[in-house]
Motif scaffolding. Structure first.
Motif: not given
Length: 298
Positions: A8-31
């Motif tokens: 899955f692409s990060i856009k797929d994860l956004e669509n499936l989870s409801g979490i924005k791709a930008h937020t997912i990237r921040i969670w990856e980088k920070r946490y």
């Protein structure tokens, strides 16, 4: 070759989870909550395990847990924590996520386990309205964004249809008490999306009416034949993609002219009814915006 989508692409994860791709990237980088794989051109992609983890994290986050706290939990403790905090309020969302994972993994066992857990607390009708309908609405959107393959949609639809059929059969062991009219359920010629119509058949049976289920892709000639056998017929049709918007008004006119008798009615619902011009309808016809609206008017 296996062409079923399992990365899955990060856009797929956004669509499936409801979490924005930008937020997912921040969670990856920070946490460091997810560890994406990367293509030769350095583009992120994710596997099913990543999707499962993100869905669990999303539930915890929506339940008030801070992402900074979640990130410190051992990875294998997150699913257990999710199970512990599931309440009546969050059970619906958890079940929808579980059904999504069953769909993505083509996992029948997960589907049946999730369904049986729900059934221990809810009736079949509650499960359909509270979980299956929102799930199918989400799947429709995911399919349009290419997050799912048609195989995923067919897999989960078939399992839901199984449950509708089983529960309908349970009600059909006795004769219907209401015999003042007969409901004939069908999909127009070329229409194959029958899940909603199947559930309407369940509801009509549940409410004590006699229903005749003709199923998908029924030509008008077959509807005319029904007048030979029954009086006071209510024809019920669910129009998802057929007839298309350019031909639907002519189709409705043809039904009025060739099918509807003096003591019969026509009930229409589905995505395509929004293209029906009100002046096309006779007083014998009704349009409904949803299954719930129709059932409430029985």
């Amino acid at each position: 070759m296996n062409n079923v989508k399992n990365i899955f692409s990060i856009k797929d994860l956004e669509n499936l989870s409801g979490i924005k791709a930008h937020t997912i990237r921040i969670w990856e980088k920070r946490y460091n909550i997810l560890e994406p794989m990367r293509t030769d051109t350095n583009i992120r992609y994710y596997n099913l395990a990543s999707l499962q983890k993100l869905l669990n994290i999303t539930l915890l986050h929506n339940h008030g847990y801070k992402i900074s706290k979640i990130s410190k939990y051992p990875e294998d403790s997150i699913p257990s924590l999710v199970k512990e905090i599931i309440s009546e309020k969050s059970a619906k969302n958890h079940a929808i996520n579980a059904f999504k994972m069953a769909m993505m993994n083509f996992d029948q066992a997960l589907f049946f386990n999730t369904y049986n857990n729900l059934l221990s607390e809810k009736s079949f009708r509650e499960i359909f309205y509270e979980v299956f309908l929102p799930l199918m609405n989400e799947i429709g959107l995911l399919w349009q964004t290419d997050t799912l393959t048609p195989a995923h949609e067919h897999f989960i639809s078939y399992l839901i249809k199984q449950k509708i059929l089983i529960n309908t059969e349970k009600l059909q062991t006795t004769s219907p008490p209401k015999t003042d009219k007969v409901f004939v359920l069908y999909l127009p010629y070329g229409e194959i999306h029958e899940l909603g119509l199947m559930y309407l058949n369940y509801e009509l049976t549940f409410h004590g009416y006699k229903s005749i289920y003709l199923g998908e892709s029924v030509p008008i000639d077959s509807l005319r034949d029904m007048k030979k056998y029954f009086d006071s017929i209510v024809y019920v049709s669910y129009m998802t993609v057929e007839p298309n918007k350019d031909s639907i008004n002519d189709y409705v006119k043809q039904l009025h002219q060739e099918v509807l008798a003096e003591d019969s009615e026509l009930w229409l619902l589905g995505r395509m009814v929004e293209h029906i011009k009100p002046e096309t309808l006779s007083p014998k016809a009704k349009m409904y915006q949803s299954i719930s609206e129709l059932v409430n008017n029985l």
